[in-house]
Write a protein that holds these residues in place. Structure first.
Motif, mmCIF file in Angstrom:
data_model
loop_
_atom_site.group_PDB
_atom_site.id
_atom_site.type_symbol
_atom_site.label_atom_id
_atom_site.label_comp_id
_atom_site.label_asym_id
_atom_site.label_seq_id
_atom_site.Cartn_x
_atom_site.Cartn_y
_atom_site.Cartn_z
ATOM 1 N N MET A 1 0.852 -1.209 0.000
ATOM 2 C CA MET A 1 0.000 0.000 0.000
ATOM 3 C C MET A 1 0.877 1.246 0.000
ATOM 4 S SD MET A 1 -3.360 0.600 0.226
ATOM 5 C CE MET A 1 -4.264 2.123 0.353
ATOM 6 N N PRO A 2 0.800 2.056 -1.039
ATOM 7 C CA PRO A 2 1.624 3.262 -1.044
ATOM 8 C C PRO A 2 1.108 4.257 -0.016
ATOM 9 C CG PRO A 2 0.139 3.245 -2.916
ATOM 10 C CD PRO A 2 -0.082 1.966 -2.176
ATOM 11 N N LYS A 3 2.010 5.106 0.415
ATOM 12 C CA LYS A 3 1.611 6.129 1.381
ATOM 13 C C LYS A 3 0.752 7.163 0.651
ATOM 14 C CE LYS A 3 3.704 9.338 4.632
ATOM 15 N NZ LYS A 3 3.408 10.550 3.908
ATOM 16 N N LEU A 4 -0.327 7.554 1.328
ATOM 17 C CA LEU A 4 -1.233 8.514 0.696
ATOM 18 C C LEU A 4 -0.586 9.895 0.599
ATOM 19 C CD1 LEU A 4 -4.307 8.654 -0.216
ATOM 20 C CD2 LEU A 4 -4.604 9.888 1.932
ATOM 21 N N ILE A 5 -0.515 10.406 -0.605
ATOM 22 C CA ILE A 5 -0.008 11.769 -0.782
ATOM 23 C C ILE A 5 -1.195 12.664 -1.084
ATOM 24 C CG2 ILE A 5 1.575 13.236 -2.103
ATOM 25 C CD1 ILE A 5 3.032 10.533 -2.836
ATOM 26 N N ARG A 6 -1.450 13.603 -0.195
ATOM 27 C CA ARG A 6 -2.683 14.385 -0.323
ATOM 28 C C ARG A 6 -2.618 15.443 -1.417
ATOM 29 N NH1 ARG A 6 -5.707 13.665 4.843
ATOM 30 N NH2 ARG A 6 -4.251 12.435 6.052
ATOM 31 N N GLY A 7 -1.447 16.018 -1.584
ATOM 32 C CA GLY A 7 -1.349 17.152 -2.519
ATOM 33 C C GLY A 7 -1.065 16.691 -3.938
ATOM 34 N N ARG A 8 -1.626 17.408 -4.901
ATOM 35 C CA ARG A 8 -1.405 17.106 -6.309
ATOM 36 C C ARG A 8 -0.035 17.563 -6.778
ATOM 37 N NH1 ARG A 8 -6.536 18.616 -10.169
ATOM 38 N NH2 ARG A 8 -7.512 16.628 -9.795
ATOM 39 N N ARG A 41 0.389 8.576 -6.920
ATOM 40 C CA ARG A 41 -0.571 8.877 -5.860
ATOM 41 C C ARG A 41 -1.826 8.020 -5.951
ATOM 42 N NH1 ARG A 41 -2.902 13.945 -6.565
ATOM 43 N NH2 ARG A 41 -3.636 13.838 -4.434
ATOM 44 N N CYS A 42 -2.051 7.433 -7.130
ATOM 45 C CA CYS A 42 -3.294 6.668 -7.325
ATOM 46 C C CYS A 42 -3.293 5.425 -6.436
ATOM 47 C CB CYS A 42 -3.417 6.277 -8.793
ATOM 48 S SG CYS A 42 -4.762 5.127 -9.116
#
Ligand SMILES: Cc1cc2nc3c(=O)[nH]c(=O)nc-3n(C[C@H](O)[C@H](O)[C@H](O)COP(=O)(O)OP(=O)(O)OC[C@H]3O[C@@H](n4cnc5c(N)ncnc54)[C@H](O)[C@@H]3O)c2cc1C
Ligand SMILES: Cc1cc2nc3c(=O)[nH]c(=O)nc-3n(C[C@H](O)[C@H](O)[C@H](O)COP(=O)(O)OP(=O)(O)OC[C@H]3O[C@@H](n4cnc5c(N)ncnc54)[C@H](O)[C@@H]3O)c2cc1C
Ligand code: SF4
Ligand code: FES
Lengths: 472, 289
Positions: A1-8, A41-42
């Motif tokens: 599970m990749p780490k969630l990156i909030r910013g675009r 990020r997906c």
């Protein structure tokens, strides 16, 4: 599970100072590195669940094409070729839809990441794939894999109108072996993509490239043919085995406000056609004139209004968008509203014209506006503007009316037995067949004003049902 | 691409172009028009097929050299060249009815639009008189009209070199209105039809109205696409907004908002003048004129 990156990962844009004085494209798009970063990020939601796919009107396998970029990150060419193949299964014109789809309401609007941060920038990734493929010859490669396998089946289909609906339908049918001829009234094909949407949002080079591809599939495009006048419907019926109607919704709605025919008042279509199709912004190098005054009022709140406003801004006018609801109810794409705001377009909400006031020479001088308030939601779910009776006068020397379009009627009037509804839209069944057997329709001609992706979706679906119809 | 089969100046500032345009030739009827784009960076301008041959696939356009586009056509186009775009036929055919005694008037190059209509009306049993009022060196289609209708009257107005263009044109308007009054006083007509500059159309209408005779006019608002898409050609007729390209170009003169139309056709006048001046300056600097 990749780490969630909030910013675009943002896409580079040209600075406001630079872009407001020319018609070149505003958004520069991703590089492979940036695209990859955004793709990372997906969350790769499982295909049967992925909300983005459900949110897409043509159900592009979005996690699939994003994955193709990621797994081939060492080999950009391979990555893009695979991704493009996946997109192309559902969407023939990604360079265009990547630029003009209202993604924030569709795929991006429902993206899971959007619940906690910025949704994946699906539109810009789609655009990246298409642009990279075009610029690196991958498109042509794919095309060359298709073309030699086309086997003519001896049947002929006529397509009326060379907008996204007609072009998509024609391309799909050509791939299946049909002999397809598109008839287009204007001197250049493309429909709204050519005459409506400005260069700074959709460079015409890209539209031209897409048109070339359609031609390479063997589709004939005959410009300067107004079906109904140059060729009659009966003649088409005789010569072709089936017909697809993609005539769009090109008739401008002009509310009969007093003074609406004063000089200086344009329909958005006239204004944009002069600029995009006729290159009036290059007058006198190009012969077609256009007059943009000092203070311009654009009436409306959709994409057309934003395009007109930003086009009027570029020659140096002060531009106001006058809208009868509030920003929240505007139908324009969020990115276009944002770009317009950045560039200095001003907005006046909850106002509606009551009359146009001219000077002694018949030129627009001012507009009497009525203040509105929001009432109950209407059938579109948006709160309805209600007149308050309070009016005021604002000075403007140019006005552009962008309050909507209705289906093109020239052709329809010549086919009396074609069923249309009370709004002039062609009535079709589930197979997109009209009331006349063998005659199909799609795009804005059946929907009223809709979107490029829906028009293309219709074109594609119609190609399938035409094939079914002609093979049974 | 549409080949120019023939080009010649048939009168001062009036050029005859025979153009290969089979798709138009096959369908065109009197009263309809085409939109031509003569140059890759050119404007789209409406013009009227004056004659055509459905089998050979050509149409004839007669073009008055007015501004930059028509001047460029006169200066730069040669026989054998191609026009990039000719679309049509556009607009509605003129109604083909038995009106009875018809007076069909053309001012200046407006007579080219009168010709196919008057001829067709005569053919189906109307008694057509045509009247052409223009400057003396600009008389055109005289023989054609004499052959086509019951009676063709030419009223040449001398071009006075001591007067400026405006004053000269005022003389045409004067001659036109006087002649129409004289004719209407002498004879009863069932219908008057007129093509020409909108100011002259309005002036003639003023007289016809006094006599209470039905009058129809072909209107010439500024057009872009000619297919109902841009709304540039909107005119107010009977209090309603009509698009001249798809609802017209022919309308009932009694219903037209004349002053509005006069304003609208002049909208780009200053830019047109500038474009023309720049173009002429270019020609001069290259020693062409
Ligand atoms: C200014 C503007 C901005 C827009 N912005 C967006 C956006 O950002 N995103 C989005 O998704 N949608 C946008 N839209 C809407 C979108 O462009 C349309 O939904 C889409 O183009 C419809 O495609 P179509 O093929 O049905 O018709 P069109 O694109 O309208 O094409 C119809 C074609 O048919 C031709 N035609 C009509 N009648 C005849 C005839 N009788 N004979 C021959 N040819 C004929 C026309 O000349 C035209 O080329 C915008 C629309 C406008 C006007
Ligand atoms: C239905 C119709 C049929 C016509 N038929 C003929 C014809 O057979 N022969 C002929 O000589 N002329 C005809 N005209 C007029 C012709 O279109 C104009 O003379 C021409 O557009 C002038 O272009 P320009 O660039 O030379 O002049 P400009 O300097 O650009 O304009 C001079 C004047 O021409 C008119 N005009 C300019 N552009 C347009 C336009 N796009 N659409 C309409 N009017 C315009 C305006 O009144 C303008 O003030 C017709 C016009 C219409 C609407
Ligand atoms: S919903 Fe968002 S996170 Fe999930 S697959 Fe689609 S783009 Fe990726
Ligand atoms: S010329 Fe565009 S609508 Fe008539």
């Amino acid at each position: 599970m990749p780490k969630l990156i909030r910013g675009r990962v943002p896409t580079p844009e040209r600075s406001v100072e630079e872009r407001v004085r020319d018609f070149n494209e505003v958004n520069l798009g991703y590089t492979f590195e940036l695209a990859l970063k955004e793709a990372e990020r997906c969350l790769q939601c499982p295909k049967e669940y992925a909300p983005c796919i459900k949110g897409c009107p043509v159900q592009i396998d979005i996690p699939g094409f994003i994955r193709a970029l990621r797994v081939n990150k060492e080999n950009p060419r391979k990555a893009v070729k695979e991704a493009l193949g996946i997109i192309r299964a559902n969407n023939a014109l990604p360079a265009i839809t990547g630029r003009v789809c209202p993604q924030e309401e569709q795929c991006e609007g429902v993206c899971v990441v959007g619940k906690v941060g910025d949704p994946i920038n699906i539109g810009k990734l789609e655009r990246f794939v298409a642009d990279y493929a075009r610029e690196h010859g991958i498109e042509d490669e794919l095309l060359m894999e298709v073309v030699p396998n086309i086997r003519g089946n001896g049947k002929k289909v006529a397509v009326v109108g060379a907008g996204p609906a007609g072009l998509t339908c024609a391309a799909e049918l050509a791939k299946m072996g049909y002999e397809v001829t598109i008839f287009e009234a204007l001197h250049e094909p493309g429909g709204v993509l050519t005459y409506g949407i400005p260069e700074f949002r959709l460079p015409k080079e890209i539209v031209k490239k897409e048109l070339e591809k359609v031609k390479k599939l063997g589709v004939k495009i005959e410009t300067n043919v107004l079906v109904g006048k140059t060729i009659t419907f009966e003649e088409l019926r005789e010569e072709f085995d089936a017909i697809f109607i993609g005539t769009g919704a090109g008739t401008p709605r002009i509310y009969p406000w007093p003074g609406v025919n004063l000089n200086g008042i344009y329909s958005a279509n006239e204004f944009l056609t002069r600029i995009n199709l006729m290159k009036a912004y290059k007058f006198p190098e190009y012969d077609t004139p256009i007059k943009v005054g000092r203070r311009v009022a654009v009436i409306g709140g959709g994409n057309t209004a934003m395009d007109a406003a930003r086009s009027a801004l570029r020659p140096g006018a002060e531009v106001w968008v006058l809208y009868r609801r509030t920003r929240k109810e505007m139908t324009a794409r969020e990115e276009e509203i944002k770009h317009a705001e950045e560039e200095g377009v001003k907005f006046m909400f909850l106002v509606s014209p009551k009359r146009f006031i001219g000077d002694e020479n018949g030129n627009l001088k001012a507009i009497e506006l009525e203040k509105m308030e929001l009432g109950e939601p209407d059938e579109t779910g948006r709160r309805k503007p209600v007149p308050t009776g309070e009016t005021f006068i604002a000075e403007f020397d140019t006005a552009i009316i962008a309050i909507g379009q209705t289906p093109n009627r020239t052709f329809l009037e010549t086919v009396p037995n074609l069923k249309v509804d009370e709004k002039g839209r062609i009535v079709v069944d589930d197979n997109l067949m009209t009331s006349i057997p063998g005659v199909f329709a799609g795009g804005d001609a059946i929907r009223g004003e809709a979107t490029v992706i829906l028009a293309m979706g219709d074109g594609k679906k119609a190609a399938k049902t035409i094939h079914k119809y002609l093979s049974s | 691409m549409y080949k120019i089969l023939e080009k010649r100046e048939i009168a001062m500032r009036n050029t005859w172009y025979k153009i290969h345009a089979p798709h138009v030739a096959k369908k065109v009827q009197a009263g309809q028009f085409v939109i031509v784009r003569a140059f890759e960076n050119g404007e789209r301008i409406p013009l009227t097929p004056v004659m055509w041959d459905r089998d050979e696939g050509w149409i004839v356009l007669i073009v008055f050299t007015r501004g930059k586009t028509t001047m460029r056509m006169a200066m730069e186009m040669k026989e054998g060249d191609y026009l990039p775009d000719v679309v049509g036929p556009l607009g509605n055919p003129a109604p083909m009815e038995r009106f009875g005694k018809v007076l069909a008037i053309g001012a200046y190059t407006g007579i080219v639009e009168v010709y196919p209509i008057a001829r067709a009306w005569q053919k189906i049993g109307n008694d057509v008189t045509t009247l052409h009022v223009t400057f003396e060196p600009m008389i055109i289609l005289k023989d054609h009209l004499e052959r086509a209708v019951s009676r063709h009257i030419v009223e040449p107005v001398p071009l006075d070199p001591n007067l400026d263009l405006k004053e000269n044109m005022r003389n045409v308007t004067k001659r036109l209105t006087e002649k129409v009054r004289e004719m209407l006083e002498k004879e009863d007509y069932d219908l008057v039809f007129m093509v020409g500059p909108v100011g002259d159309q309005k002036a003639v209408f003023g007289i016809v109205k006094e006599f209470g005779i039905p009058m129809r006019v072909d209107l010439h608002p500024i057009m872009v696409d000619g297919s109902g898409m841009c709304g540039a050609c909107r005119v107010t007729v009977g209090g309603q907004i009509k698009f001249a390209c798809v609802d017209g170009p022919e309308f009932d003169a009694y219903q037209v908002d004349w002053d509005e139309l006069i304003h609208r056709v002049g909208f780009y006048a200053d830019m047109e003048r500038k474009a023309m001046e720049l173009y002429m300056a270019g020609l001069m600097s290259r020693g062409v004129v």
